[in-house]
Design a protein around this motif. Structure first.
Motif, PDB file in Angstrom:
ATOM      1  N   LEU A  51       5.185  11.299  -9.011  1.00 48.61           N
ATOM      2  CA  LEU A  51       4.884  11.653  -7.572  1.00 48.61           C
ATOM      3  C   LEU A  51       3.796  10.659  -7.237  1.00 48.61           C
ATOM      4  CD1 LEU A  51       4.463  15.476  -7.743  1.00 48.61           C
ATOM      5  CD2 LEU A  51       6.363  14.251  -6.942  1.00 48.61           C
ATOM      6  N   TYR A  52       4.164   9.364  -6.989  1.00 49.89           N
ATOM      7  CA  TYR A  52       3.256   8.187  -6.781  1.00 49.89           C
ATOM      8  C   TYR A  52       2.334   8.629  -5.504  1.00 49.89           C
ATOM      9  CZ  TYR A  52       6.777   5.577  -9.382  1.00 49.89           C
ATOM     10  OH  TYR A  52       7.571   5.248 -10.713  1.00 49.89           O
ATOM     11  N   SER A  53       1.327   7.923  -5.505  1.00 51.81           N
ATOM     12  CA  SER A  53       0.179   8.008  -4.791  1.00 51.81           C
ATOM     13  C   SER A  53      -0.276   9.476  -4.875  1.00 51.81           C
ATOM     14  CB  SER A  53       0.521   7.697  -3.328  1.00 51.81           C
ATOM     15  OG  SER A  53       1.171   6.350  -3.160  1.00 51.81           O
ATOM     16  N   ARG A  54      -0.124  10.303  -5.807  1.00 49.24           N
ATOM     17  CA  ARG A  54      -0.418  11.522  -6.087  1.00 49.24           C
ATOM     18  C   ARG A  54      -1.429  11.347  -7.365  1.00 49.24           C
ATOM     19  NH1 ARG A  54       3.376  16.297  -4.379  1.00 49.24           N
ATOM     20  NH2 ARG A  54       3.696  15.522  -2.151  1.00 49.24           N
ATOM     21  N   ASN A  55      -2.681  11.473  -7.469  1.00 52.51           N
ATOM     22  CA  ASN A  55      -3.410  11.391  -8.726  1.00 52.51           C
ATOM     23  C   ASN A  55      -3.314  12.768  -9.455  1.00 52.51           C
ATOM     24  OD1 ASN A  55      -4.152   8.720  -8.716  1.00 52.51           O
ATOM     25  ND2 ASN A  55      -6.065   9.084  -7.512  1.00 52.51           N
ATOM     26  N   HIS A 133       4.607  -4.826  -8.884  1.00 56.16           N
ATOM     27  CA  HIS A 133       5.628  -3.914  -8.880  1.00 56.16           C
ATOM     28  C   HIS A 133       5.221  -2.828  -7.850  1.00 56.16           C
ATOM     29  CE1 HIS A 133       7.460  -5.633 -12.405  1.00 56.16           C
ATOM     30  NE2 HIS A 133       6.140  -5.546 -12.890  1.00 56.16           N
ATOM     31  N   CYS A 134       4.234  -2.354  -7.521  1.00 60.65           N
ATOM     32  CA  CYS A 134       3.805  -1.178  -6.582  1.00 60.65           C
ATOM     33  C   CYS A 134       4.343  -1.711  -4.938  1.00 60.65           C
ATOM     34  CB  CYS A 134       2.552  -0.658  -6.644  1.00 60.65           C
ATOM     35  SG  CYS A 134       2.056   0.497  -5.606  1.00 60.65           S
ATOM     36  N   PRO A 135       5.217  -1.000  -4.543  1.00 65.24           N
ATOM     37  CA  PRO A 135       5.401  -1.362  -2.907  1.00 65.24           C
ATOM     38  C   PRO A 135       4.185  -1.073  -2.190  1.00 65.24           C
ATOM     39  CG  PRO A 135       7.275   0.124  -3.798  1.00 65.24           C
ATOM     40  CD  PRO A 135       5.972  -0.046  -4.985  1.00 65.24           C
ATOM     41  N   HIS A 136       3.577   0.241  -2.273  1.00 63.12           N
ATOM     42  CA  HIS A 136       2.217   0.286  -1.474  1.00 63.12           C
ATOM     43  C   HIS A 136       1.210  -0.683  -1.631  1.00 63.12           C
ATOM     44  CE1 HIS A 136      -0.902   2.598   0.146  1.00 63.12           C
ATOM     45  NE2 HIS A 136      -1.776   2.225  -0.768  1.00 63.12           N
ATOM     46  N   LEU A 137       0.981  -1.338  -2.884  1.00 62.24           N
ATOM     47  CA  LEU A 137      -0.029  -2.261  -2.923  1.00 62.24           C
ATOM     48  C   LEU A 137       0.580  -3.685  -2.583  1.00 62.24           C
ATOM     49  CD1 LEU A 137      -1.340  -1.525  -6.534  1.00 62.24           C
ATOM     50  CD2 LEU A 137      -2.424  -0.959  -4.329  1.00 62.24           C
ATOM     51  N   LYS A 138       1.851  -3.845  -2.630  1.00 57.85           N
ATOM     52  CA  LYS A 138       2.453  -5.088  -2.178  1.00 57.85           C
ATOM     53  C   LYS A 138       2.349  -5.029  -0.676  1.00 57.85           C
ATOM     54  CE  LYS A 138       6.290  -5.722  -5.151  1.00 57.85           C
ATOM     55  NZ  LYS A 138       7.613  -5.923  -5.350  1.00 57.85           N
ATOM     56  N   GLY A 139       2.290  -4.064   0.150  1.00 58.71           N
ATOM     57  CA  GLY A 139       2.261  -4.017   1.572  1.00 58.71           C
ATOM     58  C   GLY A 139       0.982  -4.065   2.063  1.00 58.71           C
TER      59      GLY A 139
END
Length: 191
Positions: A51-55, A133-139
């Motif tokens: 669950l990416y972006s959910r710590n 690799h992380c789409p969120h960080l790339k954006g």
């Protein structure tokens, strides 16, 4: 029935990420915050889907308290602590957000602070891999890695938990339960 993922925790998926087979469990004493009441979550990293972006609650608190890299889960060392998402702010701005209770009283309003939020610093190599690799960080518009200060403050973020009525149907008193820990870097403080 849960299934083990082919994705590797700490390599393909950040160590601190929650997985679909890690449901919330309620409130109880937690070793990540010295036995204080905290929200609890099952611990099954690598089970189900990430669950990416959910710590994960426990792993997030542990990463901040012990300065563990959120990507690989290993300790970070002085000089190898980097933030991808943190931002520079001032003591005044932190106080204006009603978080001044965590700051030393003698810290001047103009003192620069590094607000890392709920994300502990990463090893430089882990941060660079995540940026790749992380789409969120790339954006993100700001992709610059920022060195994390050698001194910091940990603030607790909490909620008021209302337990369900017990077997006698008597409502239980609400308790304050820690959710996440927030990390604020404090450079050049000689307090």
């Amino acid at each position: 029935m849960s299934t083990a993922s082919r994705l590797q925790v700490g390599v393909d998926v950040p160590w601190v990420t929650s997985w679909s087979e890690e449901p919330m469990l309620g409130v109880g004493p937690c070793p990540s915050v010295d036995g204080a009441m905290a929200l609890a979550q099952a611990d099954k990293p690598g089970e189900g889907r990430p669950l990416y972006s959910r710590n994960h609650l426990f792993r997030q608190r542990k990463s901040v308290r012990e300065m563990l890299c959120p990507m690989c889960g290993k300790p970070t060392a002085k000089g190898d602590r980097w933030s991808q998402t943190g931002r520079w702010t001032t003591a005044r701005e932190v106080r204006d957000r009603n978080m001044g209770v965590w700051l030393p009283q003698d810290l001047k309003d103009e003192h620069p602070l590094f607000d890392a939020g709920a994300i502990a610093p990463l090893h430089r190599a882990c941060a660079q891999r995540a940026l790749t690799h992380c789409p969120h960080l790339k954006g993100m518009a700001d992709r610059e890695l920022k060195a994390f200060p050698d001194a910091w403050i940990i603030a607790t973020l909490a909620v008021e938990a209302r337990p369900a009525a017990n077997f006698t149907n008597v409502p239980q008193k609400p308790v304050v339960a820690i959710t996440f820990l927030q990390l604020i870097g404090v450079p050049d403080y000689a307090g």
